[in-house]
Design a protein around this motif. Sequence first.
Motif, PDB file in Angstrom:
ATOM      1  N   GLY A 197       2.475  -2.004 -14.182  1.00 32.34           N
ATOM      2  CA  GLY A 197       1.623  -0.819 -14.285  1.00 32.34           C
ATOM      3  C   GLY A 197       0.196  -1.031 -13.828  1.00 32.34           C
ATOM      4  N   ARG A 198      -0.045  -2.060 -13.042  1.00 28.47           N
ATOM      5  CA  ARG A 198      -1.403  -2.323 -12.533  1.00 28.47           C
ATOM      6  C   ARG A 198      -1.628  -1.507 -11.254  1.00 28.47           C
ATOM      7  NH1 ARG A 198       0.185  -7.961 -13.563  1.00 28.47           N
ATOM      8  NH2 ARG A 198      -0.327  -8.323 -15.732  1.00 28.47           N
ATOM      9  N   TRP A 199      -1.677  -0.187 -11.411  1.00 28.47           N
ATOM     10  CA  TRP A 199      -1.775   0.721 -10.272  1.00 28.47           C
ATOM     11  C   TRP A 199      -3.132   0.664  -9.593  1.00 28.47           C
ATOM     12  CZ3 TRP A 199       2.803   1.870  -8.755  1.00 28.47           C
ATOM     13  CH2 TRP A 199       3.829   1.967  -9.690  1.00 28.47           C
ATOM     14  N   GLU A 200      -4.148   0.149 -10.277  1.00 27.95           N
ATOM     15  CA  GLU A 200      -5.468   0.026  -9.650  1.00 27.95           C
ATOM     16  C   GLU A 200      -5.436  -0.922  -8.451  1.00 27.95           C
ATOM     17  OE1 GLU A 200      -5.219  -3.262 -12.694  1.00 27.95           O
ATOM     18  OE2 GLU A 200      -4.656  -1.164 -12.658  1.00 27.95           O
ATOM     19  N   THR A 201      -4.395  -1.766  -8.410  1.00 24.09           N
ATOM     20  CA  THR A 201      -4.280  -2.679  -7.267  1.00 24.09           C
ATOM     21  C   THR A 201      -4.002  -1.929  -5.963  1.00 24.09           C
ATOM     22  OG1 THR A 201      -1.915  -3.084  -7.641  1.00 24.09           O
ATOM     23  CG2 THR A 201      -3.490  -4.602  -8.701  1.00 24.09           C
ATOM     24  N   LEU A 202      -3.538  -0.681  -6.052  1.00 21.64           N
ATOM     25  CA  LEU A 202      -3.341   0.111  -4.841  1.00 21.64           C
ATOM     26  C   LEU A 202      -4.667   0.322  -4.107  1.00 21.64           C
ATOM     27  CD1 LEU A 202      -0.771   2.743  -6.114  1.00 21.64           C
ATOM     28  CD2 LEU A 202      -0.352   0.925  -4.441  1.00 21.64           C
ATOM     29  N   LEU A 203      -5.772   0.306  -4.831  1.00 20.56           N
ATOM     30  CA  LEU A 203      -7.091   0.398  -4.207  1.00 20.56           C
ATOM     31  C   LEU A 203      -7.696  -0.990  -3.992  1.00 20.56           C
ATOM     32  CD1 LEU A 203      -9.408   2.113  -3.153  1.00 20.56           C
ATOM     33  CD2 LEU A 203     -10.253   2.283  -5.492  1.00 20.56           C
ATOM     34  N   VAL A 247      -6.822   9.063   5.545  1.00 24.99           N
ATOM     35  CA  VAL A 247      -5.673   8.513   6.277  1.00 24.99           C
ATOM     36  C   VAL A 247      -5.492   7.038   5.947  1.00 24.99           C
ATOM     37  CG1 VAL A 247      -4.772   7.960   8.579  1.00 24.99           C
ATOM     38  CG2 VAL A 247      -5.750  10.213   8.128  1.00 24.99           C
ATOM     39  N   PHE A 248      -6.595   6.299   5.913  1.00 26.89           N
ATOM     40  CA  PHE A 248      -6.538   4.871   5.591  1.00 26.89           C
ATOM     41  C   PHE A 248      -5.905   4.668   4.215  1.00 26.89           C
ATOM     42  CE2 PHE A 248      -7.954   0.822   4.046  1.00 26.89           C
ATOM     43  CZ  PHE A 248      -8.005   0.002   5.167  1.00 26.89           C
ATOM     44  N   LEU A 249      -6.421   5.373   3.225  1.00 25.25           N
ATOM     45  CA  LEU A 249      -5.915   5.211   1.858  1.00 25.25           C
ATOM     46  C   LEU A 249      -4.489   5.722   1.708  1.00 25.25           C
ATOM     47  CD1 LEU A 249      -9.117   6.049  -0.193  1.00 25.25           C
ATOM     48  CD2 LEU A 249      -8.017   3.811   0.076  1.00 25.25           C
ATOM     49  N   PHE A 250      -4.175   6.847   2.359  1.00 28.07           N
ATOM     50  CA  PHE A 250      -2.802   7.354   2.320  1.00 28.07           C
ATOM     51  C   PHE A 250      -1.842   6.337   2.931  1.00 28.07           C
ATOM     52  CE2 PHE A 250       0.624   9.358   4.767  1.00 28.07           C
ATOM     53  CZ  PHE A 250       1.395   9.834   3.721  1.00 28.07           C
ATOM     54  N   SER A 257      -4.574  -4.292   6.627  1.00 25.52           N
ATOM     55  CA  SER A 257      -3.677  -4.013   7.744  1.00 25.52           C
ATOM     56  C   SER A 257      -2.842  -2.745   7.587  1.00 25.52           C
ATOM     57  CB  SER A 257      -2.770  -5.211   8.009  1.00 25.52           C
ATOM     58  OG  SER A 257      -2.008  -5.531   6.875  1.00 25.52           O
ATOM     59  N   TYR A 258      -2.392  -2.393   6.395  1.00 25.39           N
ATOM     60  CA  TYR A 258      -1.604  -1.168   6.258  1.00 25.39           C
ATOM     61  C   TYR A 258      -2.466   0.056   6.586  1.00 25.39           C
ATOM     62  CZ  TYR A 258       2.183  -3.655   3.727  1.00 25.39           C
ATOM     63  OH  TYR A 258       3.207  -4.491   3.363  1.00 25.39           O
ATOM     64  N   GLY A 259      -3.661   0.109   6.031  1.00 19.10           N
ATOM     65  CA  GLY A 259      -4.566   1.220   6.327  1.00 19.10           C
ATOM     66  C   GLY A 259      -4.959   1.264   7.792  1.00 19.10           C
ATOM     67  N   PHE A 260      -5.232   0.103   8.363  1.00 22.47           N
ATOM     68  CA  PHE A 260      -5.561   0.011   9.789  1.00 22.47           C
ATOM     69  C   PHE A 260      -4.438   0.585  10.634  1.00 22.47           C
ATOM     70  CE2 PHE A 260      -4.722  -2.451  13.653  1.00 22.47           C
ATOM     71  CZ  PHE A 260      -5.834  -2.127  14.415  1.00 22.47           C
ATOM     72  N   LEU A 310       4.972  -1.666  10.004  1.00 25.25           N
ATOM     73  CA  LEU A 310       5.740  -0.667  10.746  1.00 25.25           C
ATOM     74  C   LEU A 310       5.754   0.664   9.997  1.00 25.25           C
ATOM     75  CD1 LEU A 310       7.586   0.148  13.091  1.00 25.25           C
ATOM     76  CD2 LEU A 310       9.508  -0.852  11.816  1.00 25.25           C
ATOM     77  N   VAL A 311       5.958   0.625   8.695  1.00 25.54           N
ATOM     78  CA  VAL A 311       5.959   1.846   7.887  1.00 25.54           C
ATOM     79  C   VAL A 311       4.601   2.542   7.970  1.00 25.54           C
ATOM     80  CG1 VAL A 311       6.071   2.731   5.512  1.00 25.54           C
ATOM     81  CG2 VAL A 311       7.795   1.115   6.327  1.00 25.54           C
ATOM     82  N   ALA A 312       3.514   1.782   7.810  1.00 25.27           N
ATOM     83  CA  ALA A 312       2.171   2.372   7.851  1.00 25.27           C
ATOM     84  C   ALA A 312       1.890   2.998   9.211  1.00 25.27           C
ATOM     85  CB  ALA A 312       1.123   1.313   7.515  1.00 25.27           C
ATOM     86  N   LEU A 313       2.275   2.314  10.274  1.00 25.27           N
ATOM     87  CA  LEU A 313       2.089   2.869  11.614  1.00 25.27           C
ATOM     88  C   LEU A 313       2.895   4.152  11.773  1.00 25.27           C
ATOM     89  CD1 LEU A 313       0.833   2.485  14.462  1.00 25.27           C
ATOM     90  CD2 LEU A 313       2.945   1.292  15.074  1.00 25.27           C
ATOM     91  N   GLY A 314       4.148   4.125  11.306  1.00 24.84           N
ATOM     92  CA  GLY A 314       4.983   5.322  11.381  1.00 24.84           C
ATOM     93  C   GLY A 314       4.390   6.485  10.597  1.00 24.84           C
ATOM     94  N   LEU A 315       3.831   6.201   9.434  1.00 19.56           N
ATOM     95  CA  LEU A 315       3.172   7.248   8.652  1.00 19.56           C
ATOM     96  C   LEU A 315       1.980   7.819   9.416  1.00 19.56           C
ATOM     97  CD1 LEU A 315       3.242   5.551   5.134  1.00 19.56           C
ATOM     98  CD2 LEU A 315       4.477   7.636   5.781  1.00 19.56           C
TER      99      LEU A 315
END
Length: 194
Positions: free
Chosen positions: A43-49, A86-89, A119-122, A167-172
């Motif tokens: 439940g450490r959801w703050e790690t998403l940021l 977009v970066f955060l999404f 890298s995911y946001g990038f 790949l997922v982040a780029l596709g998004l």
Amino acid sequence: MPLGAVYAGGVQLGAHALERLVPAERERVLRGCSTNVDNLDAGRWETLLSSACVVEEPMPLPYALLLVAVLGYAEYAYGAWWTAAVFLFGHTAATLLVYGALRRGADRETRRALDVGTSYGFNAVLGALTSALPRGAVRTAVRAGLLAVAAQPVLRRGRTFTDAGHLVALGLGIGLSVAVDCRSGSNHRKITHV
């Protein structure tokens, strides 16, 4: 000053500060910021940021400059809030999709892996920026080329979950760019010379 440059500079300065910590403390900080399966299961959801704000080591200069260039052009073309969203999404959605795929079957090492970085946001912003290219063959070719390059690591032996995340982040991001195409027509600044 573009917010992308401030963000990249902050991440880079933080990486240099982390290098000066004793190894155990550095490891504790990185693990506390990581979006690994164990942290998200707990439940450490703050790690998403927090995971998007730290890197394991200072970014190589070419990557850091590319990050600043991509974020800077996105700010120019669409604005700082759009770029940040977009970066955060992309970062969050790719992380959660990878987490969902790993949650049930990941081994202990993968569940505890360090998963931090830009890298995911990038990749999401890079994909979304394809809508700034001229419509038609150029835009389609660039989208296909970027997806092909991002898919290569996923198809090789020794791939990691982060390869899939890229790949997922780029596709998004490309999915968002298609949505931008449908909504905006030509109401945004375009890259005119390719």
